[in-house]
Scaffold this motif. Structure first.
Motif, PDB file in Angstrom:
ATOM      1  N   ALA A 133       0.921  -1.080  -0.029  1.00 54.46           N
ATOM      2  CA  ALA A 133      -0.026   0.055   0.153  1.00 54.46           C
ATOM      3  C   ALA A 133       0.948   1.288  -0.002  1.00 54.46           C
ATOM      4  CB  ALA A 133      -0.882   0.065   1.104  1.00 54.46           C
ATOM      5  N   ALA A 134       0.501   2.416  -0.714  1.00 54.30           N
ATOM      6  CA  ALA A 134       1.256   3.322  -1.046  1.00 54.30           C
ATOM      7  C   ALA A 134       0.738   4.675  -0.535  1.00 54.30           C
ATOM      8  CB  ALA A 134       1.938   3.513  -2.526  1.00 54.30           C
ATOM      9  N   PHE A 135       1.540   5.498   0.160  1.00 48.09           N
ATOM     10  CA  PHE A 135       0.566   6.717   0.601  1.00 48.09           C
ATOM     11  C   PHE A 135       1.496   7.977   0.165  1.00 48.09           C
ATOM     12  CE2 PHE A 135      -0.497   2.948   3.323  1.00 48.09           C
ATOM     13  CZ  PHE A 135      -2.077   2.878   3.086  1.00 48.09           C
ATOM     14  N   GLU A 136       0.814   8.952  -0.190  1.00 48.71           N
ATOM     15  CA  GLU A 136       1.444  10.400  -0.273  1.00 48.71           C
ATOM     16  C   GLU A 136       1.024  11.258   0.880  1.00 48.71           C
ATOM     17  OE1 GLU A 136       4.058  12.271  -2.329  1.00 48.71           O
ATOM     18  OE2 GLU A 136       4.824  10.142  -2.259  1.00 48.71           O
ATOM     19  N   PHE A 137       1.774  12.002   1.453  1.00 50.58           N
ATOM     20  CA  PHE A 137       1.359  13.028   2.307  1.00 50.58           C
ATOM     21  C   PHE A 137       1.342  14.355   2.050  1.00 50.58           C
ATOM     22  CE2 PHE A 137       3.753   9.908   5.331  1.00 50.58           C
ATOM     23  CZ  PHE A 137       2.515   8.920   5.373  1.00 50.58           C
ATOM     24  N   LYS A 138       0.178  15.316   2.022  1.00 47.23           N
ATOM     25  CA  LYS A 138       0.030  16.485   1.767  1.00 47.23           C
ATOM     26  C   LYS A 138      -0.956  17.071   2.630  1.00 47.23           C
ATOM     27  CE  LYS A 138       1.965  15.899  -2.449  1.00 47.23           C
ATOM     28  NZ  LYS A 138       3.303  16.377  -2.950  1.00 47.23           N
ATOM     29  N   ALA A 186      -4.405  19.404  -2.595  1.00 50.56           N
ATOM     30  CA  ALA A 186      -3.128  19.116  -3.468  1.00 50.56           C
ATOM     31  C   ALA A 186      -3.220  17.680  -3.896  1.00 50.56           C
ATOM     32  CB  ALA A 186      -1.957  19.187  -2.503  1.00 50.56           C
ATOM     33  N   SER A 187      -2.883  17.423  -5.125  1.00 55.05           N
ATOM     34  CA  SER A 187      -2.752  16.265  -5.743  1.00 55.05           C
ATOM     35  C   SER A 187      -1.483  15.541  -5.746  1.00 55.05           C
ATOM     36  CB  SER A 187      -3.290  16.226  -7.177  1.00 55.05           C
ATOM     37  OG  SER A 187      -2.710  16.849  -8.218  1.00 55.05           O
ATOM     38  N   ALA A 188      -1.495  14.080  -5.942  1.00 52.28           N
ATOM     39  CA  ALA A 188      -0.075  13.501  -6.088  1.00 52.28           C
ATOM     40  C   ALA A 188      -0.156  12.503  -6.954  1.00 52.28           C
ATOM     41  CB  ALA A 188       0.286  13.077  -4.663  1.00 52.28           C
ATOM     42  N   ARG A 189       0.977  12.205  -7.731  1.00 52.27           N
ATOM     43  CA  ARG A 189       0.825  11.180  -8.683  1.00 52.27           C
ATOM     44  C   ARG A 189       1.793   9.989  -8.170  1.00 52.27           C
ATOM     45  NH1 ARG A 189       1.429  13.956 -14.857  1.00 52.27           N
ATOM     46  NH2 ARG A 189      -0.413  15.036 -14.603  1.00 52.27           N
ATOM     47  N   PRO A 239       3.065  -5.380  -6.778  1.00 50.97           N
ATOM     48  CA  PRO A 239       1.519  -5.617  -6.674  1.00 50.97           C
ATOM     49  C   PRO A 239       1.018  -4.613  -5.625  1.00 50.97           C
ATOM     50  CG  PRO A 239       3.035  -7.016  -5.466  1.00 50.97           C
ATOM     51  CD  PRO A 239       3.985  -6.399  -6.125  1.00 50.97           C
ATOM     52  N   VAL A 240       0.663  -3.423  -6.040  1.00 51.20           N
ATOM     53  CA  VAL A 240       0.111  -2.415  -5.283  1.00 51.20           C
ATOM     54  C   VAL A 240      -1.369  -2.533  -5.242  1.00 51.20           C
ATOM     55  CG1 VAL A 240      -0.222  -0.070  -5.014  1.00 51.20           C
ATOM     56  CG2 VAL A 240       1.822  -0.685  -6.101  1.00 51.20           C
ATOM     57  N   GLU A 241      -1.688  -2.752  -3.725  1.00 50.03           N
ATOM     58  CA  GLU A 241      -3.158  -3.186  -3.291  1.00 50.03           C
ATOM     59  C   GLU A 241      -3.882  -1.835  -3.148  1.00 50.03           C
ATOM     60  OE1 GLU A 241      -4.897  -5.926   0.019  1.00 50.03           O
ATOM     61  OE2 GLU A 241      -3.326  -4.473   0.538  1.00 50.03           O
ATOM     62  N   ALA A 242      -3.161  -0.747  -2.975  1.00 48.43           N
ATOM     63  CA  ALA A 242      -3.868   0.668  -2.729  1.00 48.43           C
ATOM     64  C   ALA A 242      -2.784   1.906  -2.790  1.00 48.43           C
ATOM     65  CB  ALA A 242      -4.605   0.505  -1.224  1.00 48.43           C
ATOM     66  N   THR A 243      -3.545   2.983  -3.276  1.00 50.15           N
ATOM     67  CA  THR A 243      -2.718   4.133  -3.177  1.00 50.15           C
ATOM     68  C   THR A 243      -3.581   5.259  -2.514  1.00 50.15           C
ATOM     69  OG1 THR A 243      -3.307   4.790  -5.434  1.00 50.15           O
ATOM     70  CG2 THR A 243      -1.202   3.510  -5.312  1.00 50.15           C
ATOM     71  N   LYS A 244      -3.076   6.075  -1.837  1.00 49.66           N
ATOM     72  CA  LYS A 244      -3.994   7.153  -1.080  1.00 49.66           C
ATOM     73  C   LYS A 244      -3.008   8.416  -0.775  1.00 49.66           C
ATOM     74  CE  LYS A 244      -7.693   7.537   2.389  1.00 49.66           C
ATOM     75  NZ  LYS A 244      -8.650   7.813   1.292  1.00 49.66           N
ATOM     76  N   VAL A 245      -3.931   9.522  -0.990  1.00 53.61           N
ATOM     77  CA  VAL A 245      -3.045  10.672  -0.574  1.00 53.61           C
ATOM     78  C   VAL A 245      -3.601  11.390   0.647  1.00 53.61           C
ATOM     79  CG1 VAL A 245      -2.632  13.280  -1.050  1.00 53.61           C
ATOM     80  CG2 VAL A 245      -2.775  11.479  -2.944  1.00 53.61           C
ATOM     81  N   ILE A 246      -2.929  11.332   1.767  1.00 58.91           N
ATOM     82  CA  ILE A 246      -3.366  11.785   3.140  1.00 58.91           C
ATOM     83  C   ILE A 246      -3.239  13.170   3.225  1.00 58.91           C
ATOM     84  CG2 ILE A 246      -3.194  11.092   5.558  1.00 58.91           C
ATOM     85  CD1 ILE A 246      -3.983   8.844   3.759  1.00 58.91           C
ATOM     86  N   ASN A 247      -4.268  13.663   3.726  1.00 55.58           N
ATOM     87  CA  ASN A 247      -4.153  15.287   3.890  1.00 55.58           C
ATOM     88  C   ASN A 247      -4.856  15.562   5.343  1.00 55.58           C
ATOM     89  OD1 ASN A 247      -7.067  15.785   3.558  1.00 55.58           O
ATOM     90  ND2 ASN A 247      -6.749  15.223   1.220  1.00 55.58           N
ATOM     91  N   HIS A 248      -4.990  16.772   5.751  1.00 59.25           N
ATOM     92  CA  HIS A 248      -5.415  17.365   7.061  1.00 59.25           C
ATOM     93  C   HIS A 248      -7.053  17.181   7.066  1.00 59.25           C
ATOM     94  CE1 HIS A 248      -6.533  21.048   5.168  1.00 59.25           C
ATOM     95  NE2 HIS A 248      -7.204  21.227   6.314  1.00 59.25           N
ATOM     96  N   GLU A 249      -7.826  16.787   5.831  1.00 53.33           N
ATOM     97  CA  GLU A 249      -9.068  16.509   6.077  1.00 53.33           C
ATOM     98  C   GLU A 249      -9.373  15.075   6.157  1.00 53.33           C
ATOM     99  OE1 GLU A 249     -11.085  18.499   3.118  1.00 53.33           O
ATOM    100  OE2 GLU A 249     -10.578  20.561   3.883  1.00 53.33           O
TER     101      GLU A 249
END
Length: 375
Positions: A334-339, A344-347, A357-367
């Motif tokens: 599982a892959a995560f980007e922090f903004k 803000a978006s992230a690629r 074998p990426v099960e999930a991707t998610k951008v985590i923000n203050h909301e």
């Protein structure tokens, strides 16, 4: 009283024929938690402490006969600050192997001495738990998630040590006391720490490099020591639960960074106390680093309390493609980007997505971070 998540997990392991070890930084509430857990057995227990000179002497070289005499008919034995007692591992092993009706519960604020004298003798004979400063989940359960999100800036600046959280208006004073004395007590009394000034300089250097890849060679130049000394001191800081390392994820892509690492602090407040910076969030240049440290440390609390047996990483290539944080378990990633900014978006690099074998991707923000820390 804020209910700690580990309470029920530890209670469910009582009297199962194994020692229970509760580890974690100083002043996170280990002793308080143990007192709550053993309160129903107050007339059927004995409390020993590594801070007590008499208990240290009695337990450091106790044979089976002495242990039987000391414990008598008690069913529960607590050994607080166990890491201060010589040969405590062998002593606890004797209790577990020969006093089958006795439950042993030991706490420790540093793992370097326990790792040498306790882990090996207790192999297969222990349940081990790691306790952290207060977690988002614990605070949300104490009040509610909405109220705790309102304290986000406070957590990013002052952290989540129990005494800090419950001392509104006195956060700076409490953190200064923690960072100046309690936190380093184990390190500064450890026989191999002969240069406390170097340790302090190294901690400041690590705090200022928060969120960046760490080079032992560069740190050595900054603090005026050799690479081996720097690596050794960081190892000790990790074993006293002040910092933890995050390694680079690497499997089969030629240009991946393979030996890089980042160093994070278990608590934002301790990091800010080390550099003496409690400036409000809106005026800080290190907001992104504080946000990243908070999310990774809080996620680690959650995963540890839930019994996560996978691994954690960051990912980066020599072409500067990167992902902030990865979790790998059962062959899936599982892959995560922090903004900070919710807009803000992230690629996520195709190089990574196509290779694993990426099960999930998610951008985590203050909301959306509460759901990530509570799911």
């Amino acid at each position: 009283m804020i209910e700690r998540i580990l309470k029920q997990r530890i209670e469910s392991r009582l009297f199962k024929g194994k020692a229970i070890l509760l580890m974690g930084p100083r002043q996170v509430g280990k002793t308080t938690l143990v007192r709550q857990i053993v309160s129903p057995y107050k007339d059927d227990m004995i409390w020993l402490s590594g801070d007590d000179a008499n208990d240290r002497v009695r337990l450091s070289s106790a044979g089976l006969s002495l242990l039987k005499s000391l414990i008598g008919r008690k069913r529960l034995v607590v050994v607080d600050e166990a890491q201060r007692i010589d040969n405590i591992g062998l002593t606890l092993k004797l209790m577990v192997d020969h006093l089958k009706e006795v439950q042993v519960l030991a706490t420790g604020s540093s793992s370097f001495e326990l790792a040498n004298s306790l882990n090996e003798p207790l192999t297969g004979r222990k349940y081990e738990f790691l306790m952290f400063p207060l977690s988002f989940g614990e605070m949300a359960a104490h009040a509610n998630a909405f109220e705790e999100t309102g304290n986000l800036e406070n957590r990013l600046i002052y952290g989540s040590y129990p005494e800090v959280v419950t001392s509104l208006g006195e956060e700076k004073e409490k953190l200064s006391l923690l960072s100046d004395s309690y936190l380093y007590k184990d390190l500064l009394t450890y026989e191999k720490i002969k240069k406390p000034v170097l340790l302090s300089t190294l901690l400041k250097a690590l705090a200022l490099q928060l969120g960046n890849e760490v080079s032992y060679n560069e740190l050595a130049q900054v603090v005026g020591a050799d690479k081996q000394t720097v690596e050794h001191y960081i190892d000790l800081l990790e074993k006293t639960y002040i910092v933890f390392r995050l390694g680079a994820f690497s499997r089969n892509i030629r240009n991946e960074l393979k030996k890089s690492r980042k160093v994070y602090f278990y608590d934002n407040g301790i990091r800010n106390a080390i550099i003496g910076n409690f400036t409000p969030l809106e005026n800080r240049t290190d907001k992104g680093a504080l946000w990243e440290n908070y999310l990774i440390s809080e996620r680690w609390k959650k995963m540890s309390y839930q019994g996560f047996y996978g691994h954690r990483y960051f990912w980066r290539t020599t072409q500067q493609q990167e992902i902030d944080y990865l979790e790998e378990a059962d062959g899936n990633v599982a892959a995560f980007e922090f903004k900070w900014d919710a807009k803000a978006s992230a690629r996520f690099p195709k190089t990574f997505l196509n290779a694993y074998p990426v099960e999930a991707t998610k951008v985590i923000n203050h909301e959306n971070y509460p759901a990530w820390l509570l799911d």
